[in-house]
Design an enzyme around this catalytic site. Structure first.
Site, PDB file in Angstrom:
ATOM      1  N   MET A  36       0.841  -1.200   0.000  1.00  0.00           N
ATOM      2  CA  MET A  36       0.000   0.000   0.000  1.00  0.00           C
ATOM      3  C   MET A  36       0.876   1.250   0.000  1.00  0.00           C
ATOM      4  O   MET A  36       0.394   2.354   0.303  1.00  0.00           O
ATOM      5  CB  MET A  36      -0.928  -0.004   1.219  1.00  0.00           C
ATOM      6  CG  MET A  36      -1.875  -1.201   1.211  1.00  0.00           C
ATOM      7  SD  MET A  36      -3.391  -0.928   2.138  1.00  0.00           S
ATOM      8  CE  MET A  36      -2.744  -0.649   3.766  1.00  0.00           C
ATOM      9  N   LEU A  39       6.665   3.330   1.429  1.00  0.00           N
ATOM     10  CA  LEU A  39       7.581   2.197   1.574  1.00  0.00           C
ATOM     11  C   LEU A  39       8.659   2.435   2.620  1.00  0.00           C
ATOM     12  O   LEU A  39       9.119   3.558   2.822  1.00  0.00           O
ATOM     13  CB  LEU A  39       8.246   1.910   0.220  1.00  0.00           C
ATOM     14  CG  LEU A  39       7.280   1.611  -0.931  1.00  0.00           C
ATOM     15  CD1 LEU A  39       8.066   1.347  -2.217  1.00  0.00           C
ATOM     16  CD2 LEU A  39       6.364   0.429  -0.615  1.00  0.00           C
ATOM     17  N   HIS A  40       9.038   1.339   3.262  1.00  0.00           N
ATOM     18  CA  HIS A  40      10.113   1.375   4.251  1.00  0.00           C
ATOM     19  C   HIS A  40      10.987   0.138   4.054  1.00  0.00           C
ATOM     20  O   HIS A  40      10.773  -0.646   3.119  1.00  0.00           O
ATOM     21  CB  HIS A  40       9.538   1.478   5.665  1.00  0.00           C
ATOM     22  CG  HIS A  40       8.477   0.448   5.957  1.00  0.00           C
ATOM     23  ND1 HIS A  40       8.737  -0.906   5.981  1.00  0.00           N
ATOM     24  CD2 HIS A  40       7.152   0.580   6.206  1.00  0.00           C
ATOM     25  CE1 HIS A  40       7.615  -1.553   6.266  1.00  0.00           C
ATOM     26  NE2 HIS A  40       6.644  -0.681   6.393  1.00  0.00           N
ATOM     27  N   HIS A  43       9.333  -3.266   3.337  1.00  0.00           N
ATOM     28  CA  HIS A  43       8.972  -3.469   1.931  1.00  0.00           C
ATOM     29  C   HIS A  43      10.225  -3.739   1.102  1.00  0.00           C
ATOM     30  O   HIS A  43      10.222  -4.592   0.208  1.00  0.00           O
ATOM     31  CB  HIS A  43       8.279  -2.223   1.371  1.00  0.00           C
ATOM     32  CG  HIS A  43       7.019  -1.826   2.064  1.00  0.00           C
ATOM     33  ND1 HIS A  43       6.923  -0.693   2.825  1.00  0.00           N
ATOM     34  CD2 HIS A  43       5.802  -2.416   2.128  1.00  0.00           C
ATOM     35  CE1 HIS A  43       5.684  -0.577   3.308  1.00  0.00           C
ATOM     36  NE2 HIS A  43       4.985  -1.616   2.909  1.00  0.00           N
ATOM     37  N   LYS A 155       5.196  -9.874   9.167  1.00  0.00           N
ATOM     38  CA  LYS A 155       4.621  -8.825  10.012  1.00  0.00           C
ATOM     39  C   LYS A 155       3.104  -8.999  10.048  1.00  0.00           C
ATOM     40  O   LYS A 155       2.467  -8.826  11.066  1.00  0.00           O
ATOM     41  CB  LYS A 155       5.025  -7.471   9.445  1.00  0.00           C
ATOM     42  CG  LYS A 155       4.209  -6.298   9.897  1.00  0.00           C
ATOM     43  CD  LYS A 155       4.717  -5.795  11.195  1.00  0.00           C
ATOM     44  CE  LYS A 155       3.892  -4.680  11.786  1.00  0.00           C
ATOM     45  NZ  LYS A 155       3.021  -3.935  10.910  1.00  0.00           N
ATOM     46  N   SER A 192       4.147   1.365   7.957  1.00  0.00           N
ATOM     47  CA  SER A 192       3.819   2.690   7.410  1.00  0.00           C
ATOM     48  C   SER A 192       3.052   3.495   8.443  1.00  0.00           C
ATOM     49  O   SER A 192       3.105   4.722   8.457  1.00  0.00           O
ATOM     50  CB  SER A 192       2.971   2.546   6.145  1.00  0.00           C
ATOM     51  OG  SER A 192       3.611   1.689   5.232  1.00  0.00           O
TER      52      SER A 192
HETATM   53  P1  AMP Z   1       1.607  -2.828   3.487  1.00  0.00           P
HETATM   54  O1  AMP Z   1       2.123  -1.783   2.563  1.00  0.00           O
HETATM   55  O2  AMP Z   1       1.622  -2.428   4.920  1.00  0.00           O
HETATM   56  O3  AMP Z   1       0.296  -3.423   3.026  1.00  0.00           O
HETATM   57  O4  AMP Z   1       2.656  -4.024   3.417  1.00  0.00           O
HETATM   58  C1  AMP Z   1       3.009  -4.604   2.193  1.00  0.00           C
HETATM   59  C2  AMP Z   1       3.797  -5.849   2.475  1.00  0.00           C
HETATM   60  O5  AMP Z   1       4.971  -5.518   3.215  1.00  0.00           O
HETATM   61  C3  AMP Z   1       3.013  -6.868   3.310  1.00  0.00           C
HETATM   62  O6  AMP Z   1       3.276  -8.176   2.820  1.00  0.00           O
HETATM   63  C4  AMP Z   1       3.589  -6.664   4.679  1.00  0.00           C
HETATM   64  O7  AMP Z   1       3.508  -7.805   5.501  1.00  0.00           O
HETATM   65  C5  AMP Z   1       5.034  -6.323   4.361  1.00  0.00           C
HETATM   66  N1  AMP Z   1       5.638  -5.628   5.491  1.00  0.00           N
HETATM   67  C6  AMP Z   1       5.165  -4.514   6.104  1.00  0.00           C
HETATM   68  N2  AMP Z   1       5.948  -4.194   7.154  1.00  0.00           N
HETATM   69  C7  AMP Z   1       6.925  -5.133   7.224  1.00  0.00           C
HETATM   70  C8  AMP Z   1       8.029  -5.365   8.090  1.00  0.00           C
HETATM   71  N3  AMP Z   1       8.290  -4.571   9.116  1.00  0.00           N
HETATM   72  N4  AMP Z   1       8.812  -6.427   7.833  1.00  0.00           N
HETATM   73  C9  AMP Z   1       8.552  -7.261   6.799  1.00  0.00           C
HETATM   74  N5  AMP Z   1       7.529  -7.090   5.943  1.00  0.00           N
HETATM   75  C10 AMP Z   1       6.722  -6.043   6.145  1.00  0.00           C
END
Ligand code: AMP
Length: 304
Positions: A36, A39-40, A43, A155, A192
Site C-alpha cells: 500500500m 515504503l520502508h 517493503h 509482520k 507505514s
Molecule cells: P503494506 O504496505 O503495509 O500493506 O505491506 C506490504 C507488504 O509488506 C506486506 O506483505 C507486509 O507484511 C510487508 N511488510 C510490512 N511491514 C513489514 C516489516 N516490518 N517487515 C517485513 N515485511 C513487512
C-alpha cells in the site's frame, strides 16, 4: 523502471517480456510484491528477495479501500509516491503498478474472494471484512500480473496464512514467499502506520517487541509455562504500559490458526503443531499496531 497506472499497459508490458523470453527458449520468472506504499525497509526486504529470485520484479502500490473498515484510517493513510518510486528504483524494480481506485474498481464490486475460518480470528475479529478486501485485491493482482512468486511479510502473519490458503483453494499457479519481520534497532516492527505515533507513543510501543521477545526466550529456554500462562504473562506485560490499549493477544497454531489447548504446556503444543504464532494488536492513542513472533519447534522454516 516503468511505472504503470492502467492494467492494460502493465499486461502488455508483461506479455512482451514473456514473448521475448520464450523466443530465447526461457520462461520469464516474475515476482510480485503487493503493497500500500509509503515504503520502508520492510517493503525493501521483500523487493530484494523478489529481485534475487526472479527475472522481473513488479511492485504494486495501491491503498485498497475495500480492506478498510468505515472507522479506519483510509483517508489519512500516509502516501508519498515520489519517495516510493525512488526506493523502488534503488531496489531494482522493473515495473511499478500504481492504479487509481477507479482503475481497480471501475464499478462497485459485485464479486468478492473470501477465505473462511482463518479470517474470523485475530485481526479478522476486530476488522470485519478486512481480509475479504485483501483476498479480493490480491486475487485481482495475481490475475493481472500472473506472477511465479508473490512476497508477503510475516509482520502480517495472518495475511500470509489467509493468502496461502486462498492460493491452495483456488489453484493459483504461484508460490507465496513469506519474509521475516524487519524491525528498527530498538525492536519496533517497521510499519507505514508508525508515522502516526507521537514520540511518547512510539516509546511506549516498544513494549510489544520486548514482551514478544521475552516470551520467545522463555519458550526456547525451556521454561515450563502453559499456553494460558504465556498469554496471561504477555497480556500483563503489555498492560503495564499505560499508553497501551490491547485489542487482542492471541496464541494459535500456524498457519492453520487452530486454537491450542490452553492448559497444555506451550512446548508440548509446539511439538504437536510444529509452529505457533503469538500475535498482538494494541492501540497507542489512535494508532493500532500489530506485531508477532512465530515460534517453531526446531527452528525450521515454515511452509505455508
Ligand atoms: P503494506 O504496505 O503495509 O500493506 O505491506 C506490504 C507488504 O509488506 C506486506 O506483505 C507486509 O507484511 C510487508 N511488510 C510490512 N511491514 C513489514 C516489516 N516490518 N517487515 C517485513 N515485511 C513487512
Amino acid at each position: 523502471m516503468k511505472v504503470f497506472t492502467t492494467t492494460s499497459e502493465l499486461k502488455e508490458f508483461l506479455k512482451s517480456g514473456r514473448i521475448a523470453a520464450m523466443k530465447e527458449g526461457k520462461e520469464l520468472q516474475v515476482g510480485l510484491v503487493p503493497t500500500m506504499g509509503y515504503l520502508h525497509e520492510g517493503h525493501a526486504s521483500l523487493l530484494r528477495k523478489a529481485r534475487a529470485q526472479n527475472d522481473l520484479v513488479v511492485l504494486s502500490i495501491f491503498v485498497n479501500p475495500i480492506q478498510f473498515g468505515p472507522n479506519e484510517d483510509l483517508d489519512r493513510y500516509p502516501r508519498d509516491a515520489e519517495r516510493d518510486l525512488a526506493l523502488a528504483e534503488h531496489e531494482g524494480v522493473d515495473a511499478v503498478f500504481m492504479p487509481s481506485v477507479e482503475e481497480m474498481y471501475p464499478q462497485p464490486i459485485k464479486t468478492k474472494v473470501a477465505v473462511e475460518e482463518l479470517t474470523s480470528k485475530l485481526c479478522g475479529a476486530s476488522r470485519p471484512g478486512h481480509f475479504d478486501g485483501v483476498t479480493t485485491v490480491v486475487s485481482k493482482l495475481f490475475h493481472i500480473v500472473a506472477p511465479n512468486r508473490a512476497y508477503f511479510g510475516q509482520k502480517d502473519a495472518q495475511q500470509v496464512a489467509v493468502v496461502a490458503q486462498m492460493v491452495k483453494d483456488l489453484n493459483f499457479d504461484l508460490e507465496i514467499i513469506p519474509c521475516p519481520i524487519v524491525r528498527e534497532n530498538d525492536g519496533l516492527a517497521l510499519s507505514s502506520r508508525n508515522v502516526y505515533l507521537s514520540a511518547e507513543e512510539r516509546q511506549a510501543a516498544l513494549i510489544l517487541s520486548r514482551s514478544l521477545k521475552q516470551l520467545e526466550a522463555d519458550v526456547y529456554g525451556g521454561k515450563e509455562v502453559t499456553v494460558l500462562e504465556a498469554r496471561q504473562q504477555l497480556t500483563q506485560k503489555i498492560e503495564s504500559e499505560p499508553l497501551a490499549e490491547i485489542d487482542y493477544v492471541e496464541i494459535a497454531a500456524f498457519p492453520s490458526l487452530t486454537a491450542l489447548q490452553l492448559t497444555n504446556s506451550f512446548n508440548s503444543e509446539l511439538e504437536v503443531f510444529g509452529a505457533i504464532l503469538v500475535a498482538v494488536a494494541v492501540k497507542f492513542g489512535t494508532t493500532r499496531l500489530i506485531d508477532n513472533v512465530l515460534l517453531t519447534g526446531k527452528g525450521e522454516a515454515i511452509h505455508v
